[in-house]
Design a protein around this motif. Structure first.
Motif, PDB file in Angstrom:
ATOM      1  N   ALA A   1      33.175  76.950  98.943  1.00 29.25           N
ATOM      2  CA  ALA A   1      34.093  76.475  97.907  1.00 29.25           C
ATOM      3  C   ALA A   1      33.338  75.673  96.850  1.00 29.25           C
ATOM      4  N   ALA A   2      32.434  74.794  97.298  1.00 29.75           N
ATOM      5  CA  ALA A   2      31.655  74.008  96.340  1.00 29.75           C
ATOM      6  C   ALA A   2      30.769  74.904  95.476  1.00 29.75           C
ATOM      7  N   PHE A   3      30.211  75.958  96.075  1.00 32.48           N
ATOM      8  CA  PHE A   3      29.379  76.894  95.319  1.00 32.48           C
ATOM      9  C   PHE A   3      30.207  77.602  94.247  1.00 32.48           C
ATOM     10  N   LEU A   4      31.393  78.041  94.610  1.00 35.79           N
ATOM     11  CA  LEU A   4      32.260  78.707  93.641  1.00 35.79           C
ATOM     12  C   LEU A   4      32.629  77.774  92.496  1.00 35.79           C
ATOM     13  N   GLN A   5      32.976  76.543  92.838  1.00 39.09           N
ATOM     14  CA  GLN A   5      33.416  75.623  91.796  1.00 39.09           C
ATOM     15  C   GLN A   5      32.276  75.253  90.859  1.00 39.09           C
ATOM     16  N   SER A   6      31.081  75.012  91.396  1.00 38.67           N
ATOM     17  CA  SER A   6      29.974  74.550  90.566  1.00 38.67           C
ATOM     18  C   SER A   6      29.318  75.676  89.772  1.00 38.67           C
ATOM     19  N   ASN A   7      29.449  76.925  90.230  1.00 36.63           N
ATOM     20  CA  ASN A   7      28.751  78.026  89.573  1.00 36.63           C
ATOM     21  C   ASN A   7      29.664  78.992  88.828  1.00 36.63           C
ATOM     22  N   PHE A   8      30.982  78.952  89.088  1.00 37.88           N
ATOM     23  CA  PHE A   8      31.871  79.930  88.460  1.00 37.88           C
ATOM     24  C   PHE A   8      33.083  79.302  87.785  1.00 37.88           C
ATOM     25  N   LEU A   9      33.590  78.190  88.281  1.00 36.16           N
ATOM     26  CA  LEU A   9      34.873  77.680  87.818  1.00 36.16           C
ATOM     27  C   LEU A   9      34.752  76.370  87.056  1.00 36.16           C
ATOM     28  N   THR A  10      33.606  76.065  86.512  1.00 39.45           N
ATOM     29  CA  THR A  10      33.504  74.911  85.629  1.00 39.45           C
ATOM     30  C   THR A  10      33.828  75.350  84.203  1.00 39.45           C
ATOM     31  N   PRO A  11      34.437  74.487  83.402  1.00 37.84           N
ATOM     32  CA  PRO A  11      34.779  74.883  82.024  1.00 37.84           C
ATOM     33  C   PRO A  11      33.564  75.347  81.218  1.00 37.84           C
ATOM     34  N   GLN A  12      32.415  74.730  81.433  1.00 36.74           N
ATOM     35  CA  GLN A  12      31.219  75.115  80.680  1.00 36.74           C
ATOM     36  C   GLN A  12      30.791  76.540  81.022  1.00 36.74           C
ATOM     37  N   VAL A  13      30.792  76.873  82.316  1.00 39.47           N
ATOM     38  CA  VAL A  13      30.392  78.221  82.729  1.00 39.47           C
ATOM     39  C   VAL A  13      31.382  79.257  82.206  1.00 39.47           C
ATOM     40  N   VAL A  14      32.678  78.966  82.338  1.00 40.11           N
ATOM     41  CA  VAL A  14      33.692  79.914  81.869  1.00 40.11           C
ATOM     42  C   VAL A  14      33.585  80.116  80.366  1.00 40.11           C
ATOM     43  N   ALA A  15      33.408  79.024  79.619  1.00 36.81           N
ATOM     44  CA  ALA A  15      33.305  79.141  78.159  1.00 36.81           C
ATOM     45  C   ALA A  15      32.059  79.927  77.770  1.00 36.81           C
ATOM     46  N   ARG A  16      30.941  79.690  78.461  1.00 37.91           N
ATOM     47  CA  ARG A  16      29.714  80.411  78.131  1.00 37.91           C
ATOM     48  C   ARG A  16      29.839  81.900  78.413  1.00 37.91           C
ATOM     49  N   ARG A  17      30.406  82.231  79.544  1.00 43.26           N
ATOM     50  CA  ARG A  17      30.558  83.652  79.889  1.00 43.26           C
ATOM     51  C   ARG A  17      31.570  84.337  78.985  1.00 43.26           C
ATOM     52  N   MET A  18      32.673  83.651  78.661  1.00 38.31           N
ATOM     53  CA  MET A  18      33.662  84.246  77.770  1.00 38.31           C
ATOM     54  C   MET A  18      33.132  84.359  76.351  1.00 38.31           C
TER      55      MET A  18
ATOM     56  N   ALA B   1      41.836  83.955  74.736  1.00 36.16           N
ATOM     57  CA  ALA B   1      41.443  84.228  76.116  1.00 36.16           C
ATOM     58  C   ALA B   1      40.476  83.167  76.629  1.00 36.16           C
ATOM     59  N   ARG B   2      39.507  82.766  75.779  1.00 33.86           N
ATOM     60  CA  ARG B   2      38.537  81.760  76.200  1.00 33.86           C
ATOM     61  C   ARG B   2      39.224  80.425  76.476  1.00 33.86           C
ATOM     62  N   ARG B   3      40.097  80.010  75.560  1.00 34.50           N
ATOM     63  CA  ARG B   3      40.784  78.728  75.763  1.00 34.50           C
ATOM     64  C   ARG B   3      41.700  78.779  76.984  1.00 34.50           C
ATOM     65  N   THR B   4      42.343  79.916  77.180  1.00 32.81           N
ATOM     66  CA  THR B   4      43.244  80.039  78.336  1.00 32.81           C
ATOM     67  C   THR B   4      42.478  79.936  79.644  1.00 32.81           C
ATOM     68  N   LEU B   5      41.359  80.678  79.762  1.00 32.22           N
ATOM     69  CA  LEU B   5      40.597  80.664  81.005  1.00 32.22           C
ATOM     70  C   LEU B   5      39.906  79.321  81.224  1.00 32.22           C
ATOM     71  N   VAL B   6      39.430  78.699  80.148  1.00 32.59           N
ATOM     72  CA  VAL B   6      38.847  77.367  80.289  1.00 32.59           C
ATOM     73  C   VAL B   6      39.914  76.379  80.760  1.00 32.59           C
ATOM     74  N   GLY B   7      41.119  76.501  80.196  1.00 31.23           N
ATOM     75  CA  GLY B   7      42.212  75.637  80.641  1.00 31.23           C
ATOM     76  C   GLY B   7      42.565  75.859  82.095  1.00 31.23           C
ATOM     77  N   VAL B   8      42.578  77.133  82.523  1.00 33.76           N
ATOM     78  CA  VAL B   8      42.854  77.441  83.931  1.00 33.76           C
ATOM     79  C   VAL B   8      41.785  76.845  84.826  1.00 33.76           C
ATOM     80  N   ALA B   9      40.503  77.003  84.420  1.00 35.79           N
ATOM     81  CA  ALA B   9      39.412  76.444  85.224  1.00 35.79           C
ATOM     82  C   ALA B   9      39.502  74.926  85.291  1.00 35.79           C
ATOM     83  N   THR B  10      39.882  74.293  84.173  1.00 35.48           N
ATOM     84  CA  THR B  10      39.967  72.834  84.150  1.00 35.48           C
ATOM     85  C   THR B  10      41.116  72.333  85.010  1.00 35.48           C
ATOM     86  N   ARG B  11      42.262  72.974  84.874  1.00 39.62           N
ATOM     87  CA  ARG B  11      43.457  72.472  85.567  1.00 39.62           C
ATOM     88  C   ARG B  11      43.525  72.912  87.023  1.00 39.62           C
TER      89      ARG B  11
END
Length: 401
Positions: free
Chosen positions: A80-97, A333-343
Motif C-alpha cells: 500500500a505504501a509503495f502504491l501511494q508513494s509511486n502512483f497516487l501522489t498528486p505530483q506523480v499523477v500530474a506528471r503522468r497526465m 482530466a488532469r485536475r480531476t485525477l489529481v483531485g482524486v489522488a489528493t482526496r
C-alpha cells in the motif's frame, strides 16, 4: 516446472552416486562426479530458498522460513505504501497526465464505430435494460407518476400561461390560432346544420311555422353566421377579430397579475389532477413510455443507432482535431485525477492493504506463488546447472594445481 526442477535434482543425485562407483576407471568420470555433486548442492540450496518463501521446508519450522505467510500484514502495508508513494501522489499523477493526450485517445476511441459507438450504445442500453427489468414495474411506475404529479402541483400555472399568451401575441403567433378556431367553428356549424335548424323550428311560434318563415329564419341565421365568420377570417381589422385579440390580452394580463384569476386556474388545475380520468391518462402515459424504453434498450442497434452513432463519431473527430478542445479536456482530466489522488489516495491504498490483510495466509501464498512460481522454479533449475558448472570449474582448478 516444479516437477522438472525436482527431476533434474534427482538426476544429478543419481549421476553422483553412479560416478562415485566408476570414478577410478577414468579421470573424466571425476569431472562428471564433481559437476553432479556441486549441482546437487546448488539445486538443494535454491530449493530451500524458494520453498522458504512460501512455507516451512519439509514442514520443519526453521526460523526465517514461510516468509510470505508469516509477514502477510507487513507485505500488505508495504504494498500500500509503495502504491501511494509511486502512483497516487498528486505530483506523480500530474506528471503522468501532463505527458498523456487523454482527449486525443478518447477521440480515437469514440470515432471508431467498431469500438466507441457500439460499446457506448450497447453499454448504455444494457445498463438501462438491467435497471428497468430489475425494478418492479408497478413500484417504478408509482414513483414516476408520483414525481410527475408532484411537479405539476408545484407549478404556478397561471403566470406561465399568461406569459405564453403574451409572448404569442407579441410575436403575432396568436393569429394562426384565432384563424384555426374560426375555421373549426364554421366546420362545426356546417356539420350540425340540421340540429340547429331543428332547434330554431322548435322555438318558433305557430304563426312562423304556419307561414314557413321559420325555415327562412333558420337559413338567415346560418347564412349570417357563415358570413360573419368568413369576414372575420379574411378582414385583418374586423371588429370580432379585434375583440378576440383584446380578450386574449386581458386574459394574459389577468393570469399574471389578477389574484382571483390565478386562484381559479389553480383550482381548475387541482380538480384536473384529482380527476380519475387524469390518473388513467398518467397510467397510459407511463405504460407507453416504459414499453418504448424497453423496445429501445432491447434493440440498441436500431433505436439507439443513427443519430446517436453520428453524434458520438462527431465528438470523437472533434477531440482528435481540435487542439483547443484537447487542452480543455486534458486539463479537466488532469485536475480531476489529481483531485482524486489528493482526496482519496489514502483510502484507495488502505483498501488494498485491508483487502490483503483479510486474506488468509494460504490465499496470499497461493496467489503470489501462482503469479511468480514458474520463474522461481527456473531459479532452481538455474541453480542446479550453475552449481554444477562451479563444481566442475573448482575440480579442474584443483587438478591443475
Amino acid at each position: 516446472m516444479r516437477i522438472m526442477a525436482t527431476c533434474l535434482l534427482i538426476v544429478m543425485a543419481a549421476i553422483y552416486i553412479g560416478m562415485r562407483q566408476v570414478q577410478h576407471v577414468h579421470p573424466a568420470f571425476g569431472f562428471v562426479r564433481a559437476f553432479a555433486e556441486a549441482a546437487m548442492v546448488g539445486g538443494l540450496a535454491d530449493w530451500f530458498a524458494v520453498t522458504a518463501l512460501f512455507r516451512h521446508p519439509l514442514g520443519i519450522p526453521i526460523p526465517h522460513t514461510a516468509i510470505i505467510p508469516e509477514n502477510k500484514d507487513r507485505i500488505a502495508d508495504t504494498m500500500a505504501a509503495f502504491l501511494q508513494s509511486n502512483f497516487l501522489t498528486p505530483q506523480v499523477v500530474a506528471r503522468r497526465m501532463g505527458a498523456l493526450n487523454a482527449a486525443a485517445a478518447m477521440g480515437g476511441f469514440l470515432a471508431d464505430p467498431r469500438t466507441g459507438e457500439s460499446r457506448l450504445r450497447d453499454g448504455a442500453a444494457g445498463l438501462v435494460a438491467d435497471i428497468l427489468e430489475s425494478l418492479d414495474p408497478d413500484e417504478l411506475g408509482g414513483l414516476a407518476k408520483g414525481a410527475l404529479r408532484n411537479q405539476l402541483e408545484k407549478i404556478d400555472l397561471a403566470p406561465l400561461l399568461g406569459q405564453l399568451i403574451g409572448a404569442a401575441i407579441a410575436d403575432g403567433r396568436h393569429m394562426a390560432v384565432i384563424e384555426s378556431l374560426i375555421r373549426k367553428t364554421a366546420e362545426t356549424i356546417e356539420a350540425n346544420e340540421p340540429m340547429i335548424k331543428t332547434m330554431i323550428h322548435e322555438r318558433a311560434n305557430t304563426i312562423l311555422r304556419w307561414t314557413g318563415l321559420d325555415e327562412k329564419l333558420a337559413n338567415a341565421v346560418l347564412d349570417g353566421t357563415y358570413k360573419l365568420l368568413a369576414e372575420t377570417l379574411v378582414v385583418p381589422d374586423h371588429p370580432v377579430r379585434t375583440r378576440i385579440e383584446e380578450g386574449l390580452r386581458t386574459l394574459a394580463h389577468d393570469l399574471v397579475h389578477d389574484p382571483a384569476m390565478r386562484d381559479k386556474v389553480e383550482q381548475v388545475k387541482h380538480e384536473i389532477l384529482a380527476n380519475p380520468a387524469f390518473a388513467r391518462w398518467l397510467d397510459g402515459l407511463w405504460e407507453r413510455g416504459r414499453a418504448r424504453m424497453l423496445e429501445m434498450v432491447r434493440n440498441p442497434q436500431g433505436a439507439l443507432g443513427g443519430q446517436f452513432g453520428a453524434s458520438i463519431a462527431e465528438l470523437g473527430y472533434a477531440l482528435q482535431r481540435d487542439t483547443g478542445l484537447q487542452r480543455v479536456v486534458n486539463r479537466f482530466a488532469r485536475r480531476t485525477l489529481v483531485g482524486v489522488a489528493t482526496r482519496y489516495g489514502a483510502q484507495i491504498v488502505r483498501l488494498v492493504s485491508e483487502t490483503v490483510k483479510r486474506w488468509d495466509a494460504r490465499t496470499v501464498t497461493d496467489r503470489i506463488e501462482g503469479a511468480v512460481g514458474r520463474d522461481l522454479q527456473f531459479i532452481r533449475i538455474n541453480g542446479t546447472l550453475v552449481g554444477g558448472l562451479v563444481g566442475l570449474t573448482l575440480h579442474a582448478l584443483d587438478g591443475a594445481l
